[in-house]
Structures are given as C-alpha cells and as structure tokens.
Design a protein around this motif. Sequence first.
Motif, PDB file in Angstrom:
ATOM      1  N   LEU A 307       0.827  -1.210   0.000  1.00 42.37           N
ATOM      2  CA  LEU A 307       0.000   0.000   0.000  1.00 42.37           C
ATOM      3  C   LEU A 307       0.861   1.260   0.000  1.00 42.37           C
ATOM      4  CD1 LEU A 307      -2.809  -1.035   2.514  1.00 42.37           C
ATOM      5  CD2 LEU A 307      -3.069  -0.615   0.066  1.00 42.37           C
ATOM      6  N   ASN A 308       2.070   1.144   0.544  1.00 48.14           N
ATOM      7  CA  ASN A 308       2.986   2.286   0.557  1.00 48.14           C
ATOM      8  C   ASN A 308       3.979   2.236  -0.597  1.00 48.14           C
ATOM      9  OD1 ASN A 308       2.589   3.962   3.218  1.00 48.14           O
ATOM     10  ND2 ASN A 308       2.383   1.817   3.827  1.00 48.14           N
ATOM     11  N   ALA A 309       3.739   1.320  -1.568  1.00 44.53           N
ATOM     12  CA  ALA A 309       4.576   1.209  -2.774  1.00 44.53           C
ATOM     13  C   ALA A 309       6.040   0.946  -2.439  1.00 44.53           C
ATOM     14  CB  ALA A 309       4.431   2.450  -3.642  1.00 44.53           C
ATOM     15  N   ILE A 310       6.276   0.086  -1.450  1.00 39.64           N
ATOM     16  CA  ILE A 310       7.638  -0.260  -1.053  1.00 39.64           C
ATOM     17  C   ILE A 310       7.850  -1.758  -1.290  1.00 39.64           C
ATOM     18  CG2 ILE A 310       9.265  -0.398   0.876  1.00 39.64           C
ATOM     19  CD1 ILE A 310       7.880   2.004   2.098  1.00 39.64           C
ATOM     20  N   PRO A 311       8.705  -2.142  -2.240  1.00 43.15           N
ATOM     21  CA  PRO A 311       8.968  -3.575  -2.469  1.00 43.15           C
ATOM     22  C   PRO A 311       9.849  -4.157  -1.362  1.00 43.15           C
ATOM     23  CG  PRO A 311      10.339  -2.236  -3.897  1.00 43.15           C
ATOM     24  CD  PRO A 311       9.446  -1.275  -3.167  1.00 43.15           C
ATOM     25  N   ILE A 312       9.495  -5.341  -0.895  1.00 45.57           N
ATOM     26  CA  ILE A 312      10.284  -5.989   0.165  1.00 45.57           C
ATOM     27  C   ILE A 312      10.744  -7.388  -0.234  1.00 45.57           C
ATOM     28  CG2 ILE A 312       9.217  -4.670   2.033  1.00 45.57           C
ATOM     29  CD1 ILE A 312       7.411  -7.058   2.581  1.00 45.57           C
ATOM     30  N   PHE A 313      10.400  -7.835  -1.436  1.00 47.62           N
ATOM     31  CA  PHE A 313      10.806  -9.151  -1.921  1.00 47.62           C
ATOM     32  C   PHE A 313      11.612  -8.993  -3.218  1.00 47.62           C
ATOM     33  CE2 PHE A 313       6.983 -10.194   0.577  1.00 47.62           C
ATOM     34  CZ  PHE A 313       7.512 -11.171   1.416  1.00 47.62           C
ATOM     35  N   PRO A 314      12.343 -10.020  -3.621  1.00 44.91           N
ATOM     36  CA  PRO A 314      13.118  -9.954  -4.868  1.00 44.91           C
ATOM     37  C   PRO A 314      12.220  -9.743  -6.085  1.00 44.91           C
ATOM     38  CG  PRO A 314      13.806 -11.828  -3.525  1.00 44.91           C
ATOM     39  CD  PRO A 314      12.567 -11.298  -2.896  1.00 44.91           C
ATOM     40  N   GLU A 315      12.779  -9.120  -7.120  1.00 44.04           N
ATOM     41  CA  GLU A 315      12.044  -8.936  -8.363  1.00 44.04           C
ATOM     42  C   GLU A 315      11.906 -10.257  -9.110  1.00 44.04           C
ATOM     43  OE1 GLU A 315      13.675  -5.856 -10.732  1.00 44.04           O
ATOM     44  OE2 GLU A 315      13.552  -4.325  -9.160  1.00 44.04           O
ATOM     45  N   VAL A 316      11.028 -10.267 -10.101  1.00 40.36           N
ATOM     46  CA  VAL A 316      10.675 -11.507 -10.797  1.00 40.36           C
ATOM     47  C   VAL A 316      11.877 -12.188 -11.427  1.00 40.36           C
ATOM     48  CG1 VAL A 316       9.354 -12.449 -12.727  1.00 40.36           C
ATOM     49  CG2 VAL A 316       8.316 -10.739 -11.219  1.00 40.36           C
ATOM     50  N   TYR A 317      12.817 -11.451 -11.942  1.00 40.26           N
ATOM     51  CA  TYR A 317      13.922 -12.057 -12.684  1.00 40.26           C
ATOM     52  C   TYR A 317      15.166 -12.284 -11.823  1.00 40.26           C
ATOM     53  CZ  TYR A 317      10.965 -10.820 -16.593  1.00 40.26           C
ATOM     54  OH  TYR A 317       9.898 -10.716 -17.452  1.00 40.26           O
ATOM     55  N   GLU A 318      15.078 -12.036 -10.542  1.00 38.84           N
ATOM     56  CA  GLU A 318      16.209 -12.294  -9.655  1.00 38.84           C
ATOM     57  C   GLU A 318      16.202 -13.754  -9.200  1.00 38.84           C
ATOM     58  OE1 GLU A 318      16.318  -9.576  -6.422  1.00 38.84           O
ATOM     59  OE2 GLU A 318      16.358  -7.790  -7.699  1.00 38.84           O
ATOM     60  N   PRO A 319      17.390 -14.346  -8.976  1.00 34.02           N
ATOM     61  CA  PRO A 319      17.453 -15.761  -8.552  1.00 34.02           C
ATOM     62  C   PRO A 319      16.700 -16.042  -7.258  1.00 34.02           C
ATOM     63  CG  PRO A 319      19.616 -14.984  -9.261  1.00 34.02           C
ATOM     64  CD  PRO A 319      18.734 -13.775  -9.213  1.00 34.02           C
ATOM     65  N   PHE A 426      -4.380  -5.947  -2.409  1.00 34.08           N
ATOM     66  CA  PHE A 426      -4.482  -6.720  -3.650  1.00 34.08           C
ATOM     67  C   PHE A 426      -5.076  -5.868  -4.767  1.00 34.08           C
ATOM     68  CE2 PHE A 426      -6.920  -9.615  -6.439  1.00 34.08           C
ATOM     69  CZ  PHE A 426      -5.861 -10.386  -6.917  1.00 34.08           C
ATOM     70  N   LEU A 427      -6.156  -5.144  -4.463  1.00 33.11           N
ATOM     71  CA  LEU A 427      -6.770  -4.280  -5.480  1.00 33.11           C
ATOM     72  C   LEU A 427      -5.818  -3.164  -5.885  1.00 33.11           C
ATOM     73  CD1 LEU A 427     -10.403  -4.018  -4.055  1.00 33.11           C
ATOM     74  CD2 LEU A 427      -9.583  -5.457  -5.930  1.00 33.11           C
ATOM     75  N   GLY A 428      -5.091  -2.605  -4.891  1.00 33.09           N
ATOM     76  CA  GLY A 428      -4.107  -1.575  -5.211  1.00 33.09           C
ATOM     77  C   GLY A 428      -2.975  -2.118  -6.063  1.00 33.09           C
ATOM     78  N   GLY A 429      -2.563  -3.358  -5.788  1.00 31.47           N
ATOM     79  CA  GLY A 429      -1.509  -3.974  -6.588  1.00 31.47           C
ATOM     80  C   GLY A 429      -1.942  -4.218  -8.019  1.00 31.47           C
ATOM     81  N   LEU A 431      -4.173  -2.439  -9.675  1.00 32.45           N
ATOM     82  CA  LEU A 431      -4.170  -1.122 -10.312  1.00 32.45           C
ATOM     83  C   LEU A 431      -2.753  -0.707 -10.680  1.00 32.45           C
ATOM     84  CD1 LEU A 431      -6.773   0.837  -8.127  1.00 32.45           C
ATOM     85  CD2 LEU A 431      -7.083  -0.038 -10.456  1.00 32.45           C
ATOM     86  N   HIS A 432      -1.795  -1.040  -9.809  1.00 37.87           N
ATOM     87  CA  HIS A 432      -0.401  -0.706 -10.096  1.00 37.87           C
ATOM     88  C   HIS A 432       0.096  -1.442 -11.343  1.00 37.87           C
ATOM     89  CE1 HIS A 432       3.820   0.240  -9.283  1.00 37.87           C
ATOM     90  NE2 HIS A 432       4.082  -1.040  -9.541  1.00 37.87           N
ATOM     91  N   ILE A 433      -0.344  -2.695 -11.507  1.00 41.18           N
ATOM     92  CA  ILE A 433       0.069  -3.471 -12.685  1.00 41.18           C
ATOM     93  C   ILE A 433      -0.423  -2.797 -13.968  1.00 41.18           C
ATOM     94  CG2 ILE A 433      -0.264  -5.647 -13.910  1.00 41.18           C
ATOM     95  CD1 ILE A 433      -0.348  -7.042 -11.205  1.00 41.18           C
ATOM     96  N   PHE A 434      -1.710  -2.378 -13.976  1.00 41.13           N
ATOM     97  CA  PHE A 434      -2.262  -1.737 -15.167  1.00 41.13           C
ATOM     98  C   PHE A 434      -1.622  -0.374 -15.415  1.00 41.13           C
ATOM     99  CE2 PHE A 434      -5.780  -4.709 -14.326  1.00 41.13           C
ATOM    100  CZ  PHE A 434      -5.911  -5.250 -15.611  1.00 41.13           C
ATOM    101  N   LYS A 435      -1.256   0.284 -14.336  1.00 44.69           N
ATOM    102  CA  LYS A 435      -0.670   1.611 -14.480  1.00 44.69           C
ATOM    103  C   LYS A 435       0.770   1.544 -14.942  1.00 44.69           C
ATOM    104  CE  LYS A 435       0.200   5.864 -11.872  1.00 44.69           C
ATOM    105  NZ  LYS A 435       0.072   6.537 -10.557  1.00 44.69           N
TER     106      LYS A 435
END
Length: 497
Positions: A307-319, A426-429, A431-435
């Motif tokens: 909700l605060n737009a802060i990633p805390i997990f690895p990105e999709v393409y990281e091992p 989940f709904l915010g996420g 929306l973030h994907i479409f944006k």
Amino acid sequence: MEPNMGRAVLLNSKQDVDINGKLFMPNLVYFSREKSKTTPHHFKAGALNALLRVSGIMTNAPIILTLDCDMYSNDPSTLERVLCYLSDKFRKPNCGYVQFPQRFHGLNKADIYASEHKRLFLANPSGMDGLFGPSYVGTGCFFHRRVFFGGPSAYIEPEIPALSPSNIVDKPINSEQTLNLAHHVSGCNCENKTNWGSKMGFRYGSLVEDYYSGFRLQCEGWHSIFCNPSRPAFLGDVPINLIDVLSQNKRWSIGLLEVGFSKFSPLTFGIRAMGILMGQSYAHYAFWPVWFFPITTYAILPSLALLNAIPIFPEVYEPWFFLYIFLFIGAYGQDCLDFILYEGTFVRWWSDQRMWLIRGLSSYLFGSIEYISNCLGVPSHGFNVTSKVMDDDQSKRYDQGIFEFGVSSPLFVPLIIAAILNLVAFLGGILHIFKERSLDNFFIQILIAGFGVLNSLPLYEAMVLRSDKGRIPIKTTITSTTLTGVLYAISYFILKT
C-alpha cells in the motif's frame, strides 16, 4: 450433604439392569467431585485424579478408559483389541496406554473448522508409534492403572494403601466403609501435601493436562501404542461455531506454552529423558503457538508495504525470486499431499490450511499474550469448556458450510484487519500493474495479498453479504476497520519518514 461436597449416582452391577432387564449396568454412573474456593482444582486433571481415586476404592480395575463427555463407543470389539495390546508383554513390555485417534461424526463436507486435525490425531501419532508411542490426546485412551503410580521401575506407594494398583477390592461398592472412603478420596483436600498431580496420577501444571500427563509418563519410561482401526473406536461431536473453535485453541496454546517454557520443557527435560527424536516430537506441539509471529507478519507486513509502494521481496527475474516460489509451492504441495494420503480431500485440506492461518492470527496470538500476562502476574480468564450444544439454525448453517461468528469477540479483530488489508492491497496492486504495466517489483506481495483474500472469503461474506444471526456483528466490523486505518496511518508515517 453440603452444597460444595462431591456427589455420586451409584448402581450395583450385580443387581441393577437396563430397562429391558437383560444388560447389567456399570457400578459408577456419575460422579461430581468436591469444590472449594480456596483449593485449586487444576481443571480437568483434578477431576480425572478424583475419578481415578474413587474408582480405585470401588473396583480398582486394572484398565482405565478416559473419554470426553460427548464421545461414545462405535465398535464393540475395541476392548478386545486393547486387551491384546496390553497383555502382550513382548511387543512393548513397558506399554502404559493404548491411544485411539479422535474421530468425529457430523462433519460437514468441507470440514470448515478443520476439526479432523489429521496431523494431531493421525499423522504424528503414526510416526511417534515407531518410537516410544503416541502422545495422550485426552480421550479414547486405555491406561494401565499402574502407570499413574511412578515409572516401570520406580513404583510410588500412595498415601492411602487402598489406592495401590495391586489392592484387591473385596467389599461391595455400596457398603458403608467403601462409600465413606470414596467420599474421603474425592475431597479437594485429599491431595494436600501428597504426590498427586506431581509424581502420581494426571499431572498438574498445564491447561492441556492430556499432553502434559502423557509427556511426563513417557519421560518416566512408559511406552504407548497407537491403534487406528478402519472402523473408528469412538466418535464425538465437533464445535459448530468459530468462537468455540478459537477459544478451545487459545486454551491449548496457553497450556502448551506452559509446558514448553517450564523446567519440564521437551527441548531440555524431554530430550534427556526420551532422546532427541521423542523430545522434538513433543516440542513440535509445545511451541505450536509461536507460529503466530510469522503468520501475523506475513498477513500484515507485505500488504502494508504494498500500500505504501515499497517492495520488500526480490524482483521476478532475480534468482532469489525462484527460491521464494519454490518454498511456497513445495511447502503447500507437501502439506496437501500428506493430508490427502491420510484419506483427506482437497476441499478439506483447503479448510485445514485456512484454519491454520486463522488460528495463527487469533488463537495463537491471544494465547501467547495471555501466557505472557500470566507469567507477569496479570490475572486472566479461567478455564472455559468448549460448547457442543447444537442450535438448529447454527447446525443448518454449519451443514451448508457457512462460517458462524454471531458474537463480538477480540479474537475476530485481527482476522478482519488482515482481511481488509489484504483486499485493499491486492486491489491496489492490480491497479499498479495496469498503471505501470510491470509485475517485477511487487509480484510476490500481490501473490501473498491475493492468497490472503482467497482465505478471507468467509469473512467478507460475514461482514457484508449476510444478514443472519451468524454474521460478524457490525460493532466488530467498525472497530476492526478503524484499527486497520490506524495501522495504515502508522505504517505510512514510519515508512515515509
């Protein structure tokens, strides 16, 4: 007789028969022990010890069966099985009890409250049966009377000789001498300055007297046998509303922690007495409530960060991303496979894992808090027996697989907070994907929030869509929603500054 004194309803097995005049009735039909405001009752263990002493005075039968009040015999051949096990001194010479799995009738198709407890009653006992034997689960268990008087090679003589397991009762149960002595041993002061509850009988010191007593008996050298016939030996009722399920699990949590952090902890005392495998088996139970920490963390923290737009997990393409996905699929896949191998279904497995998350956010959390408050000397609520009363409307909703809330309880508040947070995140996420047209940064957080939403569907229904008496009270919904907003505001202030 004084109001707080023990009471008993007696029949003579040599004279009294059933209404058909064919079957002899048992000697002791009902017994209520003496109550006192100044003497601790040790809850169920105290009642069991009183029954143990009274039965010793009246019959002193060498085999004892413990059953919950809502359970009944479902197989007339059960006793034959037990006698075969207990009389076989070659298979397990120190066999102290035979434990049958707890089974239930009246479960709905999905078993929405996960009342089967397949790991507790089937999977884990099967594994422990290859070692010292299964733990005592409080019902469906046949004991040698001798096990309650010290270890196999450390017999403890009771203060009253008539209670010795080798004593032969030669007087009728309705004789004046027998009744007077039975009345004496049922008294709440009978245990003062004795070994009862510490070295003899069912053990005091935990709200889960079954787990603790079985653990102490096996530490003393007694073994046990797990008997799981295809036809259930005993069947019982299940709670049909969520508050009873959660209250029961909260009581278990407190009792398990009382053992886990005591001087008789399975990690220390248990490993020294039984070895590392049996010690770890009991420790697995003792520290169940500690699961509240990771469950609560994963239910709330990823959604707040999203909700605060802060990633805390690895990105999709990281091992490291693939490690997270592997652990998630592997853990849940193995759990599902284990459940189905013990004659479960996928639908009931889903209910089981959902209730595990629900217990972690409510029963384990509040049980841990209450245990800590007890350690600090803060008074808490007393023992509550789980209600098994069948209300017609509740029964109908239970049969339809609908969750029953119906009352305002703090146990529901963390569940609703997590449900609202996960839904909004989940709904915010999405929306973030479409944006942003990218899943790279927040895929795992959206996945966790979506998984939380799926598990929270009964909560959304009970908050918004239902109007029956089993819905979540509006007061609880408003309180939880307000607390969710406060929690988000705090997280925004911390994460943005």
